[in-house]
Design an enzyme around this catalytic site. Sequence first.
Site, PDB file in Angstrom:
ATOM      1  N   ASN A 122     136.360  21.087  65.060  1.00 53.44           N
ATOM      2  CA  ASN A 122     137.016  22.235  64.430  1.00 53.44           C
ATOM      3  C   ASN A 122     137.648  23.079  65.540  1.00 53.44           C
ATOM      4  O   ASN A 122     136.942  23.761  66.277  1.00 53.44           O
ATOM      5  CB  ASN A 122     135.969  23.049  63.653  1.00 53.44           C
ATOM      6  CG  ASN A 122     136.550  24.320  63.066  1.00 53.44           C
ATOM      7  OD1 ASN A 122     137.759  24.540  63.093  1.00 53.44           O
ATOM      8  ND2 ASN A 122     135.667  25.169  62.529  1.00 53.44           N
ATOM      9  N   LYS A 145     139.492  25.643  65.305  1.00 61.75           N
ATOM     10  CA  LYS A 145     139.626  27.069  64.958  1.00 61.75           C
ATOM     11  C   LYS A 145     141.036  27.548  65.347  1.00 61.75           C
ATOM     12  O   LYS A 145     141.997  26.768  65.252  1.00 61.75           O
ATOM     13  CB  LYS A 145     138.510  27.882  65.612  1.00 61.75           C
ATOM     14  CG  LYS A 145     137.127  27.279  65.277  1.00 61.75           C
ATOM     15  CD  LYS A 145     135.959  28.138  65.637  1.00 61.75           C
ATOM     16  CE  LYS A 145     134.670  27.423  65.263  1.00 61.75           C
ATOM     17  NZ  LYS A 145     133.470  28.202  65.501  1.00 61.75           N
ATOM     18  N   HIS A 161     133.404  27.669  55.864  1.00 57.55           N
ATOM     19  CA  HIS A 161     132.954  27.958  57.227  1.00 57.55           C
ATOM     20  C   HIS A 161     132.466  29.399  57.297  1.00 57.55           C
ATOM     21  O   HIS A 161     133.032  30.284  56.645  1.00 57.55           O
ATOM     22  CB  HIS A 161     134.099  27.724  58.222  1.00 57.55           C
ATOM     23  CG  HIS A 161     133.611  27.712  59.630  1.00 57.55           C
ATOM     24  ND1 HIS A 161     133.338  28.869  60.314  1.00 57.55           N
ATOM     25  CD2 HIS A 161     133.277  26.693  60.459  1.00 57.55           C
ATOM     26  CE1 HIS A 161     132.872  28.560  61.515  1.00 57.55           C
ATOM     27  NE2 HIS A 161     132.819  27.238  61.627  1.00 57.55           N
ATOM     28  N   GLU A 181     132.863  31.644  59.374  1.00 56.34           N
ATOM     29  CA  GLU A 181     133.885  32.627  59.779  1.00 56.34           C
ATOM     30  C   GLU A 181     134.741  33.029  58.584  1.00 56.34           C
ATOM     31  O   GLU A 181     135.144  34.182  58.462  1.00 56.34           O
ATOM     32  CB  GLU A 181     134.724  32.057  60.935  1.00 56.34           C
ATOM     33  CG  GLU A 181     133.901  32.015  62.218  1.00 56.34           C
ATOM     34  CD  GLU A 181     134.211  30.871  63.156  1.00 56.34           C
ATOM     35  OE1 GLU A 181     135.293  30.260  63.053  1.00 56.34           O
ATOM     36  OE2 GLU A 181     133.346  30.571  64.013  1.00 56.34           O
ATOM     37  N   GLU A 226     125.560  24.550  59.384  1.00 57.40           N
ATOM     38  CA  GLU A 226     125.911  25.289  60.595  1.00 57.40           C
ATOM     39  C   GLU A 226     125.158  26.619  60.576  1.00 57.40           C
ATOM     40  O   GLU A 226     125.647  27.593  59.977  1.00 57.40           O
ATOM     41  CB  GLU A 226     127.419  25.567  60.628  1.00 57.40           C
ATOM     42  CG  GLU A 226     128.266  24.320  60.678  1.00 57.40           C
ATOM     43  CD  GLU A 226     129.619  24.589  61.343  1.00 57.40           C
ATOM     44  OE1 GLU A 226     129.913  23.903  62.327  1.00 57.40           O
ATOM     45  OE2 GLU A 226     130.345  25.479  60.903  1.00 57.40           O
ATOM     46  N   GLY A 286     128.970  29.224  68.366  1.00 55.37           N
ATOM     47  CA  GLY A 286     129.647  29.910  69.474  1.00 55.37           C
ATOM     48  C   GLY A 286     128.728  30.737  70.353  1.00 55.37           C
ATOM     49  O   GLY A 286     129.194  31.527  71.170  1.00 55.37           O
ATOM     50  N   SER A 308     126.998  25.116  68.508  1.00 53.39           N
ATOM     51  CA  SER A 308     126.724  24.872  69.932  1.00 53.39           C
ATOM     52  C   SER A 308     126.266  23.435  70.208  1.00 53.39           C
ATOM     53  O   SER A 308     125.415  23.195  71.074  1.00 53.39           O
ATOM     54  CB  SER A 308     125.710  25.888  70.472  1.00 53.39           C
ATOM     55  OG  SER A 308     126.241  27.204  70.363  1.00 53.39           O
TER      56      SER A 308
HETATM   57  P1  13P Z   1     130.611  25.868  68.266  1.00 48.83           P
HETATM   58  O1  13P Z   1     130.431  24.388  68.473  1.00 48.83           O
HETATM   59  O2  13P Z   1     131.636  26.471  69.163  1.00 48.83           O
HETATM   60  O3  13P Z   1     129.297  26.593  68.274  1.00 48.83           O
HETATM   61  O4  13P Z   1     131.219  26.053  66.777  1.00 48.83           O
HETATM   62  C1  13P Z   1     130.648  25.366  65.725  1.00 48.83           C
HETATM   63  C2  13P Z   1     131.523  25.510  64.547  1.00 48.83           C
HETATM   64  O5  13P Z   1     131.710  26.597  64.033  1.00 48.83           O
HETATM   65  C3  13P Z   1     132.189  24.311  64.040  1.00 48.83           C
HETATM   66  O6  13P Z   1     132.758  24.539  62.788  1.00 48.83           O
END
Ligand code: 13P
Length: 249
Positions: A9, A11, A94, A96, A166, A172, A212
């Site tokens: 992803n 982003k 997601h 976010e 997740e 992150g 992560s």
């Molecule tokens: P990270 O791998 O940067 O923690 O992000 C995970 C994520 O949100 C994948 O959709």
Amino acid sequence: MRKKIVAGNWKMHTLLKEGMELAEKVERFSKEKGDDVIVVIAPPFTHLSKIREVTDLVKLAAQNCSSEESGAYTGEVSPDMLLSAGAEYVILGHSERRAYYHEDNHLLNKKIRLALDKGLKPIYCCGEVLAEREAGKLFEVVKDQLTVGLQGLNTAQFSQVIIAYEPVWAIGTGITATPAQAQEMHAFIRNLIADMYDDRIAGETTILYGGSCKPSNARELFANPDVDGGLIGGASLKAEDFIQIVNAF
Ligand code: 13P
């Protein structure tokens, strides 16, 4: 069918040129590796159709889609548009999008149904925030996300859905769920699917871990019986790291 999938992803990262270069590197690697793991990348909308021209084994996902088929919805992107740009999957729910754009389980259910009707495969994200885990509410939260988000899907529709667990506190942050924490929730999700559908369907569902996930921990996460791959954020932006994660199976 239950599959091994590693999805990146991206982003809101990369301009078109860097995105194309990254996709080309991942495609070259996938060709060498063969097809036992499905490799998916989710670039920004603006890159999809160009990246489609340089990928074949690597599959494309969008990071979101509209809950509406077409019409006067300024700024929205429909499932049909995504399909026409070469996407096969769409990430929905997601954390976010839930946190910053207030997408709730009911809206996500509408998006999932429309995506499925149109032939896109949803990668549906679920996961608790730290306070919910600390209050012992993690299973309740994930159950709600799954039962409401997936409400009303028949067996054929559900067979096209991929689940991504997740935990929000791991996204992150550099703090990864332990393999035991991931396995515990993945087993819970698989049991929940068995209750919603049946054991066979639960056994065939692909459940990814995200948060992560990186080259140093992917192997121990993927070694769990109910972890079928990963949804990778930061580490998917470096071809070498992403490739190492795909190789962790
Ligand atoms: P990270 O791998 O940067 O923690 O992000 C995970 C994520 O949100 C994948 O959709």
